[in-house]
Design an enzyme around this catalytic site. Sequence first.
Site, PDB file in Angstrom:
ATOM      1  N   SER A  13      10.839-104.640  32.811  1.00  0.00           N
ATOM      2  CA  SER A  13      11.992-103.861  32.362  1.00  0.00           C
ATOM      3  C   SER A  13      11.982-102.491  33.043  1.00  0.00           C
ATOM      4  CB  SER A  13      11.946-103.701  30.850  1.00  0.00           C
ATOM      5  OG  SER A  13      10.829-102.916  30.501  1.00  0.00           O
ATOM      6  N   THR A 188       6.558-111.045  46.911  1.00  0.00           N
ATOM      7  CA  THR A 188       7.712-111.741  46.327  1.00  0.00           C
ATOM      8  C   THR A 188       7.330-112.709  45.205  1.00  0.00           C
ATOM      9  OG1 THR A 188       7.572-113.588  47.892  1.00  0.00           O
ATOM     10  CG2 THR A 188       8.915-111.705  48.565  1.00  0.00           C
ATOM     11  N   CYS A 386      25.346 -80.307  18.643  1.00  0.00           N
ATOM     12  CA  CYS A 386      25.165 -80.896  17.308  1.00  0.00           C
ATOM     13  C   CYS A 386      24.064 -80.159  16.531  1.00  0.00           C
ATOM     14  CB  CYS A 386      24.895 -82.392  17.420  1.00  0.00           C
ATOM     15  SG  CYS A 386      25.290 -83.263  15.898  1.00  0.00           S
ATOM     16  N   HIS A 526      29.351 -84.182  20.290  1.00  0.00           N
ATOM     17  CA  HIS A 526      28.486 -84.392  21.455  1.00  0.00           C
ATOM     18  C   HIS A 526      29.338 -84.449  22.733  1.00  0.00           C
ATOM     19  CE1 HIS A 526      24.662 -85.233  19.398  1.00  0.00           C
ATOM     20  NE2 HIS A 526      25.433 -85.689  18.419  1.00  0.00           N
ATOM     21  N   GLU A 528      28.477 -84.247  25.701  1.00  0.00           N
ATOM     22  CA  GLU A 528      27.814 -84.985  26.785  1.00  0.00           C
ATOM     23  C   GLU A 528      28.282 -86.434  26.872  1.00  0.00           C
ATOM     24  OE1 GLU A 528      26.386 -83.945  23.970  1.00  0.00           O
ATOM     25  OE2 GLU A 528      24.847 -85.335  23.231  1.00  0.00           O
TER      26      GLU A 528
HETATM   27  N1  GLN Z   1      20.567 -83.954  12.041  1.00  0.00           N
HETATM   28  C1  GLN Z   1      21.850 -83.364  12.154  1.00  0.00           C
HETATM   29  C2  GLN Z   1      22.895 -84.069  11.320  1.00  0.00           C
HETATM   30  O1  GLN Z   1      22.693 -85.166  10.883  1.00  0.00           O
HETATM   31  C3  GLN Z   1      22.291 -83.306  13.604  1.00  0.00           C
HETATM   32  C4  GLN Z   1      22.596 -84.639  14.174  1.00  0.00           C
HETATM   33  C5  GLN Z   1      22.635 -84.645  15.677  1.00  0.00           C
HETATM   34  O2  GLN Z   1      22.174 -83.717  16.325  1.00  0.00           O
HETATM   35  N2  GLN Z   1      23.175 -85.695  16.248  1.00  0.00           N
HETATM   36  O3  GLN Z   1      23.949 -83.533  11.062  1.00  0.00           O
END
Ligand code: GLN
Length: 549
Positions: A13, A188, A386, A526, A528
């Site tokens: 993997s 191989t 977050c 988030h 990202e």
């Molecule tokens: N632990 C925090 C919450 O539940 C932040 C969660 C996170 O960073 N994804 O709100």
Amino acid sequence: MPKYIFVAGGVMSGIGKGVTTASIGKILQSKGFGVTAIKIDPYINVDAGTMNPVEHGEVFVTDDGTECDQDIGNYERFLNEDLSTDNYMTTGRVYDAVIRRERNLEYGGKCVEVVPHIPNEVIDRIQKAAKKTKADFVLIEIGGTVGEYQNLLFLEAARMLKLQHPKDVLFVLVSYLPVPKMIGEMKTKPTQYAVRTLNSSGIQPDIIVARSEVPIDQPRKRKISIFCNIQEKDVISAPDIESIYEIPINFEKDKIGTLILQKFGIGAKKENLKDWANLVKTIKTARKKVKIGIVGKYFETGDFTLSDSYISVIEAVKHAAFFHKLKPELTWLSSEVYEKNPGKLKELKNFDGIIVPGGFGSRGVEGKIKTIEYCRKNKIPYFGLCFGLQLAVVEFARNVCGMKDANTTEIVKHSKYPVIDVMPEQKALIAEKRYGATMRLGTYPCQVKKGTIAYSSYSKAKWGKENKKGDILIQERHRHRYELNNEFKSNLEEKGLIMSGINPERDLVEIIEIKNHPFFVGTQFHPELKSRPLNPHPLFREFIRACIR
Ligand code: GLN
């Protein structure tokens, strides 16, 4: 009739099956076809949401709130498409559906058996995704490695689908060819065994992607051809490379796209990998560095350091750096070290910017809060994602508003200043131990206030829609149970914390920032998860801009 391409892994993997799948998808897309990709994970977990990131890697979240494997993130980034719950399957999900249907008497009194009912359910799900997305090509990545007990039923599904549609199914084996130091030659044999094992499941690979440190040469292509019963031209060279975004370009050197189309008997509608080629050129030619430190805790396993837990954050930083024609240099910093030894915080000055990404639980929290305080006071660009927003609020409450011992109720249940608190609907769920897929998940709207850093970031990148008041409405993805406690909102605002993004439906704080600082922004969502190589996320773009300034 859509065409199905199954991708399985041989030998071991971690050889990049996900990015291989995504790259094949990208190539077919560049030839004018609609493409979607499905990830199958062989574990019993119904989704990835209940797994520790060190165990599993990042939990990716789709628009519809599915907590899934990080490969879905790879697919989204390469295909530049939003995927959904239909693109993700686990053994747990499949069995769960079959058992539920059996309990509802939906099998008409029949004996429900592992074969064919489980593979049939898998096939139904693949076909449903094909129909919904109207894709010309559906790539299906089977997790794990050939020879494992766990993924046998998925291989069985693949075999059965090929039996039903012999002309519409293709198998790709991504296999590893070691170059042992003491031998100095690419071997191989492990791949030969992998193919034999695959054969015993009734599957013959049509294409073998030869993953190795170096490109595969002709003598070894010949060997694989003879022993694995495959044409030499169907062995694709896949050496280690610096950037995953180079893989589609590399694959096209061996003409994998044309090869696949020929096998299906179709011609390309167009050829256009230009944008991608330009991106790769930037990646390879960028010299000036931008140094970003990521302060987290999901790095260590035994003697090894993994960065998989933060893969989308890392990719988002890279996308933004490439946008500014910079070479990103990322460093993992353990928050626990700062907790035990605050003297070490000084090293943060060596970075152009610091990120505190998402997180859960108390380990390393005080180290993260110290990090944030250091960035705020020393004017080091800071981006909190977050948990990184929540802890920035805690820090601000403690050190600017004088709320001693302020905290989030995730860490201290009954603090005097619970500036971050559990969302009301989450309380009952936690009490009943209903943890699976119950966080605030997926896309929610956020209104971004005019005149803020967040506003100028989104408006510059032309993300979101402007309303009559001049605010911008954006959509971002979430995964959390806790929120800024609105009881403290005015106190925090009085001392200079700016609430620059608000969820209009529930009046929840989504973005915070402060003034008189090069960049100090936190997001409850988030960002990202929505960054793409050719369309970097606005906040990451502006964060990196501040870093280089
Ligand atoms: N632990 C925090 C919450 O539940 C932040 C969660 C996170 O960073 N994804 O709100």
